[in-house]
Design a protein around this motif. Structure first.
Motif, PDB file in Angstrom:
ATOM      1  N   TYR A   1     -13.916  21.883  99.011  1.00 35.88           N
ATOM      2  CA  TYR A   1     -12.824  22.832  99.169  1.00 35.88           C
ATOM      3  C   TYR A   1     -11.503  22.122  98.871  1.00 35.88           C
ATOM      4  CZ  TYR A   1     -16.036  26.145 101.255  1.00 35.88           C
ATOM      5  OH  TYR A   1     -17.076  27.021 101.446  1.00 35.88           O
ATOM      6  N   ASP A   2     -10.701  22.769  98.055  1.00 36.09           N
ATOM      7  CA  ASP A   2      -9.350  22.275  97.783  1.00 36.09           C
ATOM      8  C   ASP A   2      -8.396  23.019  98.697  1.00 36.09           C
ATOM      9  OD1 ASP A   2      -9.891  20.442  95.596  1.00 36.09           O
ATOM     10  OD2 ASP A   2     -10.409  22.229  94.434  1.00 36.09           O
ATOM     11  N   VAL A   3      -7.742  22.278  99.577  1.00 37.26           N
ATOM     12  CA  VAL A   3      -6.820  22.856 100.557  1.00 37.26           C
ATOM     13  C   VAL A   3      -5.415  22.382 100.202  1.00 37.26           C
ATOM     14  CG1 VAL A   3      -6.231  23.085 102.988  1.00 37.26           C
ATOM     15  CG2 VAL A   3      -8.635  22.818 102.306  1.00 37.26           C
ATOM     16  N   LEU A   4      -4.590  23.301  99.720  1.00 34.04           N
ATOM     17  CA  LEU A   4      -3.217  22.968  99.362  1.00 34.04           C
ATOM     18  C   LEU A   4      -2.299  23.353 100.519  1.00 34.04           C
ATOM     19  CD1 LEU A   4      -3.095  24.238  95.654  1.00 34.04           C
ATOM     20  CD2 LEU A   4      -3.866  22.031  96.548  1.00 34.04           C
ATOM     21  N   THR A   5      -1.352  22.486 100.808  1.00 31.11           N
ATOM     22  CA  THR A   5      -0.438  22.730 101.928  1.00 31.11           C
ATOM     23  C   THR A   5       0.990  22.410 101.515  1.00 31.11           C
ATOM     24  OG1 THR A   5      -0.301  20.536 102.964  1.00 31.11           O
ATOM     25  CG2 THR A   5      -2.298  21.827 103.383  1.00 31.11           C
ATOM     26  N   SER A   6       1.913  22.709 102.408  1.00 34.00           N
ATOM     27  CA  SER A   6       3.331  22.439 102.160  1.00 34.00           C
ATOM     28  C   SER A   6       3.647  20.951 102.170  1.00 34.00           C
ATOM     29  CB  SER A   6       4.179  23.149 103.219  1.00 34.00           C
ATOM     30  OG  SER A   6       3.803  22.711 104.528  1.00 34.00           O
TER      31      SER A   6
ATOM     32  N   PHE B   1      -5.576  18.449 100.268  1.00 33.29           N
ATOM     33  CA  PHE B   1      -6.758  17.864 100.885  1.00 33.29           C
ATOM     34  C   PHE B   1      -7.989  18.354 100.123  1.00 33.29           C
ATOM     35  CE2 PHE B   1      -3.503  18.075 104.070  1.00 33.29           C
ATOM     36  CZ  PHE B   1      -3.635  16.906 104.814  1.00 33.29           C
ATOM     37  N   ARG B   2      -9.002  17.496 100.084  1.00 28.55           N
ATOM     38  CA  ARG B   2     -10.293  17.879  99.529  1.00 28.55           C
ATOM     39  C   ARG B   2     -11.324  17.658 100.623  1.00 28.55           C
ATOM     40  NH1 ARG B   2     -12.139  19.377  94.716  1.00 28.55           N
ATOM     41  NH2 ARG B   2     -14.096  18.387  94.163  1.00 28.55           N
TER      42      ARG B   2
END
Length: 406
Positions: free
Chosen positions: A109-114, A118-119
Motif C-alpha cells: 500500500y502506498d500511503v501519501l501524507t502531508s 509510506f509503503r
C-alpha cells in the motif's frame, strides 16, 4: 519510508491496534491528522460527557482508576485518558500528519501524507465513524436569516443567537442539546424521528451494566439477523450527568421542549414535519420494554424489583409545519447523525453509500482492515471499552495474513 503496518488515526481504536501490533512485534506507525484523541478535543461540545460510566472505561491494560467510578468522563478527561494510554504503550504516533491518499500496488500500500510517503504491507483504518456531520440536502433552502449549526461547530448555548431553536434529531446528541438549550432560556422545538429510548438506570444499576451483564454488548456481528440495520440504529437517548437522571422525550416535554415529527421537507419557506408521532413513540416504548424484560429474565438477585416506565406522552396537537420566515426560529442545530469520510482512499472497498464494505473489519483488499465502526465485530464496537476485543481479533487476522504472505 517502508513499514509493515500503517494505522490511520490515533484515537482509542488506532491506539488499541498499535498495542496489539507491538505485542506481536509488528513494526508500524500511527498517523494522526491532528493530535492524539483529536476528535475528542476538536469535534465535541463543551458540556458533553461520555455515555458510558467511568468503571466501564478501559483500554488494553489501561482502565479508569479515579474516585468516581459511577460518574461519566468530561471530554477533557477522555483526552487525558487516551493520551495516558498512548504514553504508557509508547505508541509510535506521528501527529499533524494528514493522509491524502491510500492506494494498492502489487503487494504493498502506498500511503501519501502531508509529511511524506509510506509503503506498507498492511493498513488499519481507524479514522473514526463520525468524521463529517450528516445534514439533509434541503438545508440549503433554509432562509439565510437563520443560523445553522452541527455538533461539530456547536460549543454551547451562548454561541447561538437569542430566540427559538429548532433541534433536528432525537438520538443522544439531539436530546442532550435540546435540554441544554431549553435550560438556557431559549424556546426549543425538537424534530423527532426513529429513536432508541432507554432509562439511565434500571433497578438501581446503570443501564449499560445491564447491557454488559446480559451479553447484549458482546453479541457478535455474525450472530445478528439484520446486520445492516443494527449498524445504522440511532444512538440511545442517554446522557452522562452527576445525578444519573434519565433524559428521554418525557423529560424534555416537562422542561418545555415542543416535540414535532420528522422534518420531511421545506416548501415556500415552511418546514414540513411528518405526522404519526404516536406510532413512533409507541415503537420506541415497545422496544425499551422488550429489552428490560430481557434483563428481568436474567434473574439477578439482590436488586430492586422490575420497573415499568410511563409511555412517551404524545403532544395533544403536534405541529405539522413551521414558518421559517416568521422569526420564531433563529437557529437550527442539525443532530442528524454522522458519517465517515474516505475521500483519500483510492482502493475499491466502499459500498454505494460510501461506507467501508467489510466482514468484521476485514476488507476485500488483501491486508486492509478497519476498526472503530458501528457493530464492527460486536455491538459494543464503537465504545471505548469495546475496542479491545475487536482490535485483538483484527490484529490476529492481520498477523496471519503477514505469515502467509512473506
Amino acid at each position: 519510508m517502508d513499514v509493515t503496518t500503517v494505522v490511520i488515526g490515533a484515537g482509542h481504536a488506532g491506539l488499541a491496534a498499535s498495542h496489539f501490533l507491538r505485542e506481536r512485534s509488528i513494526d508500524h506507525v500511527v498517523l494522526e491528522r491532528g493530535e492524539v484523541a483529536n476528535s475528542w478535543r476538536r469535534e465535541r461540545w463543551d458540556s458533553l460527557r461520555l455515555l458510558t460510566p467511568n468503571w466501564q472505561s478501559r483500554l488494553p491494560g489501561h482502565r479508569y482508576e479515579g474516585a468516581d467510578p459511577d460518574g461519566y468522563m468530561t471530554m477533557g478527561e477522555v483526552v487525558d485518558f487516551v493520551e495516558r494510554f498512548a504514553t504508557v504503550t509508547a505508541a509510535p504516533v506521528r501527529t499533524s500528519t494528514t493522509v491524502t491518499s491510500v492506494s494498492y500496488s502489487g503487494d504493498r500500500y502506498d500511503v501519501l501524507t502531508s509529511t511524506g510517503a509510506f509503503r506498507a504491507r498492511t493498513v488499519v483504518i481507524a479514522s473514526g465513524a463520525c468524521n463529517r456531520p450528516v445534514v439533509p440536502a434541503f438545508s440549503d433552502a433554509v432562509p439565510a436569516a437563520i443560523e445553522q449549526f452541527t455538533p461539530f461547530d456547536y460549543r454551547g448555548p451562548e454561541k447561538l443567537p437569542d430566540g427559538g431553536v429548532l433541534v433536528v434529531g432525537a438520538s443522544a446528541t439531539g436530546v442532550q442539546l435540546a435540554a441544554e438549550l431549553q435550560r438556557s432560556g431559549r424556546p426549543v422545538t425538537l424534530s423527532v424521528g426513529e429513536h432508541t429510548r432507554l432509562p439511565r438506570t434500571y433497578r438501581g444499576r446503570d443501564i449499560l451494566w445491564w447491557m454488559s451483564t446480559s451479553g447484549v454488548w458482546d453479541q457478535r456481528y455474525d450472530e445478528i439477523d439484520d446486520l445492516t440495520r443494527a449498524r445504522r440504529l440511532p444512538s440511545p437517548q442517554l446522557a452522562g450527568t452527576a445525578d444519573r437522571s434519565t433524559l428521554d422525550l418525557n423529560t424534555l416535554t416537562a422542561l418545555g421542549v415542543q416535540l414535532v415529527g420528522r422534518w420531511a421537507a421545506i416548501r415556500d419557506g415552511k418546514a414540513l414535519f411528518s405526522g404519526g408521532l404516536r406510532n413512533v413513540f409507541a415503537l420506541a416504548d415497545l422496544k425499551q420494554q422488550r429489552l428490560l424484560d430481557t434483563f428481568d429474565a436474567l434473574g439477578v438477585s439482590d436488586l430492586p424489583p422490575p420497573e415499568r416506565f410511563a409511555p412517551t406522552t404524545v403532544p395533544t396537537a403536534s405541529r405539522l409545519q413551521l414558518d421559517l420566515r416568521s422569526g420564531e426560529i433563529r437557529s437550527i442545530v442539525w443532530a442528524t447523525g454522522y458519517r465517515p469520510e474516505y475521500d483519500w482512499l483510492d482502493v475499491p472497498v466502499l459500498d454505494a453509500k460510501g461506507r467501508l464494505d467489510h466482514d468484521g473489519g476485514v476488507l476485500a483488499s488483501p491486508g486492509l482492515y478497519a476498526l472503530g465502526l458501528p457493530v464492527l465485530r460486536r455491538r459494543k464496537s464503537t465504545f471505548i471499552h469495546g475496542i479491545e476485543d475487536d482490535a485483538r481479533d483484527v490484529v490476529d487476522h492481520l498477523a496471519a495474513h503477514l505469515a502467509h504472505r512473506p
